[in-house]
Design a protein around this motif. Structure first.
Motif: not given
Length: 436
Positions: A159, A197, A222, A226, A285, A294, A386
């Motif tokens: 990330w 994620t 998280t 984002y 991901a 993720g 998810q």
């Protein structure tokens, strides 16, 4: 009565009888490219089954879920075939709302279905839905823009790298956003992305005792990442963007990266629809170095509600639409790259598909890497990457999704969104008897 009158009367009676015997299947489906394409190819089915007519109800994702859930829970009987996800199938099968698919035909080859996908559609050893397409999630990116930014996309990015790349690729003057991510509220929209994620950040919806975890630092990390990333490098109005909106932005050349469903790969590389078709690369991901990526696991499936009076006709259609034969039809009309992915082992062993679909291996690797039983870094009491496979999640996920969408839109702070998510989730889990 003369012979001519007799023959005319006989023919009319046969025609009327034919119409009387014809069954109309009402099919509820989601408004996305693969499902819309299927509707244009059903002549193959109706020619082979002239006694079956098809009526389509095509709805946006959130609306489809709401209407189908209401109809099946109240035994409304509006639909004969349902398009539902991996989340609903085992829950609804357990409640007796779905019919088992045990008449798909000798040539259907159930054993060819990918084990990771098939297992999520099976309850007590019986298949309760047939996968139309399966997916995980991955990074789709513009190779020309990543090169212009002086970077090289790893096959397995972090990330941290994604954030750096997104900010460097952003050129608002040229209308290019470094990254497009789901912001539209919904348990299957923004919360599908954010829940998957969060796994990479070590977050989880619940601890082993079903206590909600939105007050923990992993969720804070998280959501902070984002919101800041989307403010710096995302499109305007991102809180209204779901899968279809981001797909359109990427196809129009307005996104440097898009992290979303692997099924989108054929749409972004199709020169008929995508202005950047020859410039797209793929990567897994992202992770944060904690051992989890993720990437989610999902399938859109066709299922038959227990309340239908047209079960045999419905199963004939389900068998046709999810068969190897249907894949061959799409390949002949649209090319192998555009067949519905992620359902059959034989597709990924097909040299023609491998050659036509540069994203095939990345898709299969992503599907196989998802672990619904151990989705996060820490132990969890639920199944799902998810989503959380409990009936309450549909309402909870949508409510939390609305809070997180509001945080993205700047209508509340990240801290307030998380605090409210913790409060509402604790209340509902206590009411549901999960928390004693």
């Amino acid at each position: 009565m003369n012979l001519k009158t007799f023959l005319l009367g006989t023919c009319s009676a046969v025609v009327i009888a034919g119409f009387a015997q014809a069954e109309t299947l009402t099919i509820a489906t989601v408004n996305n490219g693969d499902m819309v394409r299927m509707q244009t190819l059903t002549d193959d089915f109706t020619k082979a089954n002239p006694d079956i007519q098809l009526e389509w109800v095509t709805l946006e994702e959130n609306v489809l879920r709401e209407r189908v859930t209401t109809d099946i829970a109240t035994k409304g009987g509006q639909y004969d075939v349902l398009t539902i996800g991996t989340y609903e199938v085992p829950i609804w099968a357990k409640q007796g709302w779905l019919l088992p698919l045990d008449k798909l035909g000798a040539d259907y080859d159930v054993d060819d279905l990918l084990p990771a996908i098939r297992s999520g559609l099976t309850a007590d050893g019986k298949l309760y839905a047939a996968p139309f397409y399966g997916e995980s999630s991955m990074v789709m990116y513009r190779k020309d823009l990543i090169e212009k930014a002086g970077l090289t996309m790893p096959d397995a990015p972090t990330w941290e790298f994604i954030g750096e790349a997104a900010r460097k690729m952003t050129d608002r003057g040229a209308g290019i956003n470094g990254i497009c991510l789901r912001g539209k509220a919904g348990w299957g929209e923004n919360m599908a992305f954010l829940t998957a994620t969060s796994n990479a950040f070590g977050a989880r919806w619940f601890d082993e005792n079903w206590k909600p975890q939105f007050d923990q630092p992993e969720w804070k990390a998280t959501l902070d990442m984002y919101v800041k990333l989307m403010n710096d490098a995302g499109p305007q109005g991102a809180s209204s963007n779901g899968f279809n909106e981001n797909l359109a932005l990427f196809q129009q050349g307005k996104c440097g990266m898009w992290i979303d469903a692997t099924v989108a790969a054929s749409f972004v590389t199709n020169p008929k629809d995508s202005t950047v078709a020859d410039k797209v690369g793929f990567a897994l991901a992202p992770d944060t170095g904690l051992g989890k990526r993720g990437n989610w696991l999902w399938a859109w499936n066709l299922a038959i509600p227990a309340g239908t009076k047209k079960a045999d006709a419905a199963e004939k259609f389900v068998s046709w639409a999810t068969s190897k034969h249907y894949l061959d039809i799409v390949a002949a009309k649209e090319g192998w790259a555009n067949v519905p992915p992620g359902t059959r082992t034989s597709l990924y062993e097909n040299p023609e598909y491998q050659k036509a679909a540069p994203f095939a291996k990345m898709t299969l690797d992503s599907i196989n890497a998802a672990d619904p039983k151990n989705p996060s870094v820490k132990p969890v009491p639920y199944v799902g990457v998810q989503f959380v496979a409990i009936p309450e999640f549909q309402g909870l996920g949508t409510t939390v999704g609305q809070l997180f969408s509001a945080a993205l839109a700047g209508q509340m702070s990240v801290d307030d969104a998380l605090a409210q998510a913790q409060q509402v989730t604790t209340r509902e889990m206590t009411r549901g008897g999960y928390i004693k």
